[in-house]
Write a protein that holds these residues in place. Structure first.
Motif, PDB file in Angstrom:
ATOM      1  N   LEU A 198       0.820  -1.207   0.000  1.00 46.66           N
ATOM      2  CA  LEU A 198       0.000   0.000   0.000  1.00 46.66           C
ATOM      3  C   LEU A 198       0.857   1.262   0.000  1.00 46.66           C
ATOM      4  N   ASN A 199       1.910   1.231   0.809  1.00 51.43           N
ATOM      5  CA  ASN A 199       2.806   2.393   0.857  1.00 51.43           C
ATOM      6  C   ASN A 199       3.478   2.636  -0.492  1.00 51.43           C
ATOM      7  N   ALA A 200       3.876   1.545  -1.153  1.00 53.73           N
ATOM      8  CA  ALA A 200       4.528   1.689  -2.455  1.00 53.73           C
ATOM      9  C   ALA A 200       3.556   2.248  -3.494  1.00 53.73           C
ATOM     10  N   ALA A 201       2.294   1.777  -3.434  1.00 57.64           N
ATOM     11  CA  ALA A 201       1.289   2.273  -4.389  1.00 57.64           C
ATOM     12  C   ALA A 201       1.024   3.757  -4.169  1.00 57.64           C
ATOM     13  N   GLN A 202       0.940   4.162  -2.913  1.00 51.88           N
ATOM     14  CA  GLN A 202       0.697   5.575  -2.624  1.00 51.88           C
ATOM     15  C   GLN A 202       1.852   6.443  -3.103  1.00 51.88           C
ATOM     16  N   ARG A 203       3.075   5.937  -2.925  1.00 46.79           N
ATOM     17  CA  ARG A 203       4.241   6.718  -3.388  1.00 46.79           C
ATOM     18  C   ARG A 203       4.226   6.888  -4.899  1.00 46.79           C
ATOM     19  N   ARG A 204       3.737   5.887  -5.633  1.00 41.60           N
ATOM     20  CA  ARG A 204       3.755   5.968  -7.092  1.00 41.60           C
ATOM     21  C   ARG A 204       2.853   7.089  -7.593  1.00 41.60           C
ATOM     22  N   TRP A 205       1.584   7.118  -7.114  1.00 41.37           N
ATOM     23  CA  TRP A 205       0.705   8.186  -7.628  1.00 41.37           C
ATOM     24  C   TRP A 205       1.082   9.545  -7.038  1.00 41.37           C
ATOM     25  N   ASP A 206       1.633   9.553  -5.830  1.00 46.83           N
ATOM     26  CA  ASP A 206       2.061  10.820  -5.239  1.00 46.83           C
ATOM     27  C   ASP A 206       3.248  11.396  -6.014  1.00 46.83           C
ATOM     28  N   ASN A 207       4.209  10.530  -6.395  1.00 44.53           N
ATOM     29  CA  ASN A 207       5.359  10.988  -7.189  1.00 44.53           C
ATOM     30  C   ASN A 207       4.926  11.449  -8.582  1.00 44.53           C
ATOM     31  N   SER A 229      -9.855  10.067   2.480  1.00 40.12           N
ATOM     32  CA  SER A 229     -10.688   9.149   1.690  1.00 40.12           C
ATOM     33  C   SER A 229     -10.226   9.103   0.237  1.00 40.12           C
ATOM     34  N   LEU A 230      -9.887  10.259  -0.327  1.00 41.38           N
ATOM     35  CA  LEU A 230      -9.391  10.291  -1.699  1.00 41.38           C
ATOM     36  C   LEU A 230      -8.044   9.589  -1.802  1.00 41.38           C
ATOM     37  N   SER A 231      -7.201   9.789  -0.824  1.00 40.84           N
ATOM     38  CA  SER A 231      -5.897   9.127  -0.819  1.00 40.84           C
ATOM     39  C   SER A 231      -6.045   7.612  -0.761  1.00 40.84           C
ATOM     40  N   ASP A 232      -6.930   7.114   0.097  1.00 41.32           N
ATOM     41  CA  ASP A 232      -7.129   5.658   0.202  1.00 41.32           C
ATOM     42  C   ASP A 232      -7.695   5.085  -1.092  1.00 41.32           C
ATOM     43  N   ALA A 233      -8.648   5.799  -1.698  1.00 38.52           N
ATOM     44  CA  ALA A 233      -9.251   5.307  -2.944  1.00 38.52           C
ATOM     45  C   ALA A 233      -8.231   5.291  -4.080  1.00 38.52           C
ATOM     46  N   ALA A 234      -7.402   6.335  -4.147  1.00 35.43           N
ATOM     47  CA  ALA A 234      -6.372   6.382  -5.188  1.00 35.43           C
ATOM     48  C   ALA A 234      -5.338   5.275  -4.992  1.00 35.43           C
ATOM     49  N   THR A 235      -4.997   5.009  -3.756  1.00 33.01           N
ATOM     50  CA  THR A 235      -4.034   3.944  -3.471  1.00 33.01           C
ATOM     51  C   THR A 235      -4.593   2.591  -3.864  1.00 33.01           C
ATOM     52  N   GLN A 236      -5.873   2.350  -3.564  1.00 35.02           N
ATOM     53  CA  GLN A 236      -6.480   1.081  -3.942  1.00 35.02           C
ATOM     54  C   GLN A 236      -6.551   0.936  -5.459  1.00 35.02           C
ATOM     55  N   SER A 237      -6.838   2.038  -6.152  1.00 33.35           N
ATOM     56  CA  SER A 237      -6.859   2.012  -7.611  1.00 33.35           C
ATOM     57  C   SER A 237      -5.477   1.690  -8.170  1.00 33.35           C
ATOM     58  N   GLU A 238      -4.455   2.259  -7.556  1.00 36.80           N
ATOM     59  CA  GLU A 238      -3.077   1.983  -7.960  1.00 36.80           C
ATOM     60  C   GLU A 238      -2.706   0.538  -7.688  1.00 36.80           C
ATOM     61  N   MET A 239      -3.218  -0.029  -6.591  1.00 38.75           N
ATOM     62  CA  MET A 239      -2.966  -1.443  -6.289  1.00 38.75           C
ATOM     63  C   MET A 239      -3.603  -2.345  -7.348  1.00 38.75           C
ATOM     64  N   ASP A 240      -4.823  -1.966  -7.765  1.00 40.16           N
ATOM     65  CA  ASP A 240      -5.527  -2.784  -8.759  1.00 40.16           C
ATOM     66  C   ASP A 240      -4.867  -2.676 -10.140  1.00 40.16           C
ATOM     67  N   LYS A 241      -4.419  -1.463 -10.478  1.00 41.40           N
ATOM     68  CA  LYS A 241      -3.790  -1.261 -11.789  1.00 41.40           C
ATOM     69  C   LYS A 241      -2.718  -0.187 -11.655  1.00 41.40           C
ATOM     70  N   GLY A 243      -0.392   2.776 -12.146  1.00 36.37           N
ATOM     71  CA  GLY A 243      -0.486   3.924 -13.018  1.00 36.37           C
ATOM     72  C   GLY A 243      -1.842   4.594 -13.003  1.00 36.37           C
ATOM     73  N   SER A 244      -2.856   3.912 -12.449  1.00 32.64           N
ATOM     74  CA  SER A 244      -4.216   4.475 -12.462  1.00 32.64           C
ATOM     75  C   SER A 244      -4.481   5.390 -11.268  1.00 32.64           C
ATOM     76  N   GLY A 245      -3.649   5.331 -10.236  1.00 31.31           N
ATOM     77  CA  GLY A 245      -3.867   6.152  -9.054  1.00 31.31           C
ATOM     78  C   GLY A 245      -3.799   7.640  -9.378  1.00 31.31           C
TER      79      GLY A 245
END
Length: 272
Positions: A198-207, A229-241, A243-245
């Motif tokens: 999860l942390n790695a996914a959040q770093r990807r869309w944040d970067n 809430s937006l951060s958690d949803a974006a992270t989950q989207s990044e986990m699923d695919k 680049g999508s976060g």
């Protein structure tokens, strides 16, 4: 001089000399040099006459140490009560040494007590708490078998053998009836690995946001508009695919009118 020899002729008991050498090696208060000196003196003891008066020079030369070292060691030995030192002023002014056999016996007895206490402390620690099975030989008393599987019809009556057979069969049936899922490896996701992903996914869309809008006046507005809430949803989207976060955050911020849609036209997935 006669009194000295009379005291020295107090013969030790049987095996006292052997026990003395054992006690010397086990004594915790003696250094290595002390043990060598005390053994050298004890080796000069005459069991028949009780004479024990090796010179300091003799002990030093035999052990290959300095005479002063011998003197210091003898002082400690006498102080600890292993010998009595009597200055008789005889030939070459040598000292006369009277072994304290009671002291040696006490040390050996103390060692035996320590061994016994050690046995009692560990007794039963490494032994199985279960008793062996009892079987009965014809015309004999009960005995204990060494193995639970060693059930011989020659050493137990028929009813006992049948009971053992029934118990073994029941156990086999229980084993066969166990759910197959228990025998299959079950993958349990580690909580720490999940959090790391999860942390790695959040770093990807944040970067990706930082790379696209760093130095732009709107960047501070974007950062302030991203709530939990937006951060958690974006992270989950990044986990699923992957680049999508980034695009999930941008679409939500466009809907909230934080980011004009025109700012996204120049952005492509390759930019992230």
């Amino acid at each position: 001089m006669r009194a000295i020899r009379k005291e020295g002729r107090m013969r030790p008991q049987r095996l006292d000399t052997t026990l003395a050498f054992k006690a010397i090696n086990l004594a915790p208060t003696l250094s290595g040099t002390d043990k060598r000196v005390i053994c050298a003196i004890l080796d000069h003891y005459n069991r028949e006459t009780g004479q024990c008066d090796p010179s300091l020079t003799t002990i030093a030369e035999l052990l290959g140490i300095h005479r002063r070292t011998v003197i210091r060691a003898i002082d400690r030995i006498v102080q600890l009560g292993f010998f009595r030192r009597i200055r008789h002023g005889g030939h070459f002014h040598r000292n006369f040494y009277v072994p304290n056999w009671a002291r040696f016996r006490a040390l050996e007895a103390q060692w035996k007590d320590q061994k016994q206490q050690h046995r009692e402390r560990i007794r039963g620690v490494n032994l199985s708490p279960f008793q062996g099975r009892e079987s009965h030989l014809a015309g004999d008393s009960s005995a204990t078998q060494s193995s639970s599987n060693n059930i011989s019809r020659k050493t137990c009556n028929l009813s006992l053998a049948n009971r053992e057979h029934d118990q073994t069969s029941s156990l086999s049936n229980i084993t066969r009836q166990r759910p197959q899922s228990l025998s299959r490896p079950v993958h349990v996701e580690n909580a720490s690995s999940r959090q790391a992903a999860l942390n790695a996914a959040q770093r990807r869309w944040d970067n990706a946001i930082l790379k696209r809008f760093a130095g732009h006046p709107i960047y501070s507005d974007i950062v302030g508009a991203i709530d939990q809430s937006l951060s958690d949803a974006a992270t989950q989207s990044e986990m699923d695919k992957p680049g999508s976060g980034f695009w999930y955050v941008m679409e939500k911020l466009v809907e909230r009118e934080v980011v004009p849609r025109t700012h996204l036209k120049s952005s492509t997935p390759g930019d992230t």
